[in-house]
Design an enzyme around this catalytic site. Structure first.
Site, PDB file in Angstrom:
ATOM      1  N   GLU A 110       1.024  -1.203  -0.020  1.00  0.00           N
ATOM      2  CA  GLU A 110       0.005   0.012  -0.057  1.00  0.00           C
ATOM      3  C   GLU A 110       0.830   1.253   0.007  1.00  0.00           C
ATOM      4  O   GLU A 110       0.658   2.220  -0.541  1.00  0.00           O
ATOM      5  CB  GLU A 110      -0.802   0.147   1.338  1.00  0.00           C
ATOM      6  CG  GLU A 110      -2.189  -0.946   1.029  1.00  0.00           C
ATOM      7  CD  GLU A 110      -2.104  -2.188   1.366  1.00  0.00           C
ATOM      8  OE1 GLU A 110      -0.745  -2.716   1.761  1.00  0.00           O
ATOM      9  OE2 GLU A 110      -2.725  -3.237   1.171  1.00  0.00           O
ATOM     10  N   HIS A 156      -9.848  -4.869  10.395  1.00  0.00           N
ATOM     11  CA  HIS A 156     -10.454  -4.652   9.092  1.00  0.00           C
ATOM     12  C   HIS A 156     -11.546  -3.746   8.921  1.00  0.00           C
ATOM     13  O   HIS A 156     -12.475  -3.459   7.749  1.00  0.00           O
ATOM     14  CB  HIS A 156     -10.549  -5.789   8.187  1.00  0.00           C
ATOM     15  CG  HIS A 156      -9.349  -6.749   7.834  1.00  0.00           C
ATOM     16  ND1 HIS A 156      -8.383  -6.916   8.662  1.00  0.00           N
ATOM     17  CD2 HIS A 156      -8.926  -7.263   6.627  1.00  0.00           C
ATOM     18  CE1 HIS A 156      -7.480  -7.684   8.154  1.00  0.00           C
ATOM     19  NE2 HIS A 156      -7.965  -7.902   6.957  1.00  0.00           N
TER      20      HIS A 156
END
Lengths: 344, 379
Positions: free
Chosen positions: A78, A147
């Site tokens: 990322e 998450h």
């Protein structure tokens, strides 16, 4: 490469025009595809976006249409693709960066918080960062606490970013198109729980301006201000409260930065009552910011202090019933409105 | 055969003018024309003088912090010389010499370290990004710049600089992995000066070279004597040719040494052996090149004397320009936040209030407040 001029849309179709209903994810894809057809500088980059059509099938078919040059699968990295997008934007391109989940953007905090929003400022206006960072935000349905981040709580504190957070397919498309044309970095917060939500989305071109709220439901007794997925909880609560004769005005802010305080103030001056609903944690949140501003702007108009409904101040629970209880759900909103209107 | 060898490699080291003054004619002949060599030498001397002046400015309270480039000048200079003028230079903060060669005015670097962000507003046509002080972030930006150049069908490449310490950052590994896997034309130039502030190289990397870090990414790599201008020019020129023609990245480890402190905020004598520093002084890129030029009758003491005068004037003028620039306006910091200033930020700017955002009339005395719009209604 031909630069394509911004085309102002003439007639903005409203949500009710036309019969076509599509899913939230398809609205997102239409926005990206339309903008990529319109402007060769726009490209999509992220994990699984090309060959696999996106982890959540948002980019289905885009690699076929635009090729691997413009729909780019990346290593699981990322910080890597977020940082690279900054360089690409400095060179005049307009990247759309997909985070499979905004929770994963935490490992890209340096590029997205420390570089992109400051680049224009720190380079004395030399390098802008017209990047859209987008992905799933908030509790996604038993995904567990790592998450399930609602990152607006953290990221809205940072100057230099814009934050758009749609609550329905119509807004998903119109706001995303605006985000892609914006010259500043935009954090675009979607919800895994809404991707399959269907709603009317006209086929004609339309853009939804940033910083302009919409009244989802009119009412005289209490203003409920919210954004993103919780707007739907607010509408559910408003239906329930209406049965008891409490008429709520539900305002969907659509963007957190810029924040359309005026629309909320306009409503509160009518209802004299305000409840703010925010899926982020309560401490130092967009919800507390809006509440503070409403207090300052409507000090003499309010019959009660501004009530806030947030996610509980704990990590997002894994168990299904606890996740529901944790969120600013309709039941908790109803309670807040009853207290705020002295009808508890 | 149950055990086979699947991979082996060697790392090449390039040296042309070594620390004893020995010149490799085969590699070095015709590499840098004499007239360019003189100019390159003069650029290093000017950069070194600026370093000394900046150090004194800091010690006398006229500058916040300053990282001297002393001893490492040949790395960025050789790169800037070998690259095309519209290739991106993506520096960290010990590349002054290359930036000046490209055309960045000295006073911009001074302004930067005096704490004035106008020093970062490098004109776009110079293709240099602002100094990157966080360790490692710029390597990803360089990768993106190079990727975008490729996307647009341009022949432009990017060259990014970083130190040995930065090779321990995740950003370094993510940038290398991306560039190698996605075929991105970027040169990763590591200035290995052996010390990340007080942390020695052996704590950053237990492999014998930093150049071999690139091997794991399938990236072409080379080590060069970073105090040898000829070697740097050759390595960067070869790497640029490879990168431009193949679209693939290339790694260069320039082995060098910072003769000064990390910045003016530390004292390297506390963590480095004096003997080590003395040894590296004998490998100084400037004295090495001067001896070579004298031997080739390109330089003499009278030229050195007049250069010294010119450089002193040049640096003094840059200091003068940096110190006499008018202070920024109080509200300047609002201006480059967004492409267009948002309404609430405009209110902050015009009212000087950060807590008056609720339009309290007493706080917004004399400030134009936008009239309330009627909100849009659904259906």
């Amino acid at each position: 490469m031909t630069a394509i001029e911004m085309v102002a849309s003439d007639a903005v179709p409203d949500e009710s025009s036309g019969e076509r209903e599509i899913e939230f994810r398809d609205a997102l894809r239409e926005a990206m595809s339309e903008e990529m057809r319109r402007d060769a500088r726009v490209f999509l980059i992220g994990e699984e976006v090309a060959q696999y059509n996106g982890a959540y099938k948002v980019s289905r078919g885009m690699a076929d249409e635009f090729g691997e040059r413009r729909v780019i699968d990346t290593p699981i990295s990322e910080s890597g693709f977020a940082g690279m997008a900054i360089g690409a934007a400095m060179m005049g391109l307009r990247p759309i960066v997909e985070f499979m989940s905004w929770s994963f953007s935490l490992v890209a905090a340096d590029p997205i918080l420390n570089n992109a929003p400051k680049m224009l400022y720190m380079s004395g206006g030399q390098f802008g960062c017209p990047i859209v960072f987008r992905g799933n935000d908030g509790a996604g349905g038993q995904l567990g606490s790592t998450h399930s981040w609602a990152v607006e709580g953290l990221y809205s504190n940072v100057p230099g970013v814009k934050i758009a957070i749609p609550s329905c397919p119509y807004d998903a498309k119109g706001l995303l198109k605006t985000a892609i044309r914006d010259d500043d970095p935009v954090f675009f917060l979607e919800s895994e729980r809404m991707l399959s939500m269907k709603g009317p989305v006209p086929e004609q071109e339309y853009l939804i301006p940033f910083g302009k709220a919409i009244v989802r439901r009119a009412g005289r007794d209490c203003t409920i201000a919210s954004w993103g997925r919780p707007v739907n909880f607010c509408l559910e609560a408003a239906d329930a409260l209406a049965k008891d004769g409490i008429e709520c005005e539900v305002i969907d802010l659509r963007t957190i930065r810029p924040l359309d305080l005026d629309s909320v103030v306009h409503s509160v001056r009518k209802t004299n009552c305000c409840v703010v609903v925010d899926q982020s944690w309560p401490f130092g949140s967009p919800g507390s910011e809006l509440a503070a501003r409403v207090h300052a702007a409507c000090f003499d108009d309010l019959d009660n202090f501004v009530h806030r409904v947030h996610s509980a101040d704990v990590p997002t629970p894994y168990a299904s019933n606890l996740e529901q209880e944790y969120l600013p759900n309709a039941r908790r909103i109803c309670e807040a409105v009853r207290h705020a209107t002295y009808r508890a | 055969m149950p055990i086979t060898k699947v991979f082996s490699t060697e790392i090449e080291r390039i040296s042309i003018l070594d620390e004893h003054g020995k010149f490799d004619e085969k590699l070095g002949k015709g590499l840098i024309p004499d007239k360019d060599l003189v100019k390159l030498y003069e650029a290093m001397v000017a950069c070194r003088h600026l370093d000394e002046v900046a150090f004194r400015l800091q010690r006398s309270g006229r500058m916040g912090t300053y990282p001297q480039n002393m001893g490492q000048e040949a790395n960025s200079l050789g790169a800037a010389y070998a690259l095309a003028n519209d290739d991106w230079l993506v520096p960290c903060y010990r590349e002054n010499c290359g930036l000046f060669w490209r055309g960045v005015p000295m006073e911009m670097v001074l302004l930067h370290w005096m704490g004035d962000e106008r020093g970062n507003a490098i004109p776009r046509e110079l293709f240099c990004t602002p100094l990157a002080i966080p360790i490692g972030t710029q390597m990803l930006h360089a990768t993106g710049l190079a990727w975008a150049a490729k996307y647009r069908g341009e022949k432009r490449i990017a060259c990014t600089f970083f130190g040995d310490g930065a090779t321990s950052e995740g950003d370094f590994h993510e940038a290398c992995n991306f560039a190698a896997n996605l075929d991105i034309p970027v040169i990763f130039f590591c200035q290995n000066n052996f010390w990340a502030i007080s942390v020695p190289g052996k704590i950053q990397c237990s492999a014998p070279t930093l150049a071999q870090r690139a091997v794991a990414y399938g990236m072409k790599t080379v080590q060069c004597d970073g105090n040898d201008l000829f070697a740097v020019v050759k390595c960067v020129r070869d790497a640029a040719e490879f990168t431009r023609s193949t679209g693939k990245p290339h790694f260069i480890e320039g082995v060098t040494y910072r003769l000064g402190d990390h910045t003016t905020a530390d004292d390297a004598r506390r963590y480095r052996d004096a003997a080590e520093v003395e040894m590296w002084k004998t490998r100084d890129p400037i004295t090495r090149l001067r001896a070579f030029m004298k031997e080739r009758k390109l330089w003499d003491d009278s030229k050195e004397g007049s250069l010294k005068e010119r450089v002193e004037k040049e640096v003094a003028a840059a200091v003068e320009r940096a110190e006499t620039i008018a202070a920024p306006n109080r509200t300047d910091f609002f201006d480059s936040m967004y492409a267009e200033i948002p309404e609430d930020l405009r209110l902050q700017r015009d009212s000087t209030q950060t807590h008056g955002l609720g339009e309290n009339p007493s706080q917004l005395d004399g400030v134009e407040v936008r009239k309330l719009d009627h909100p849009e209604h659904a259906h």
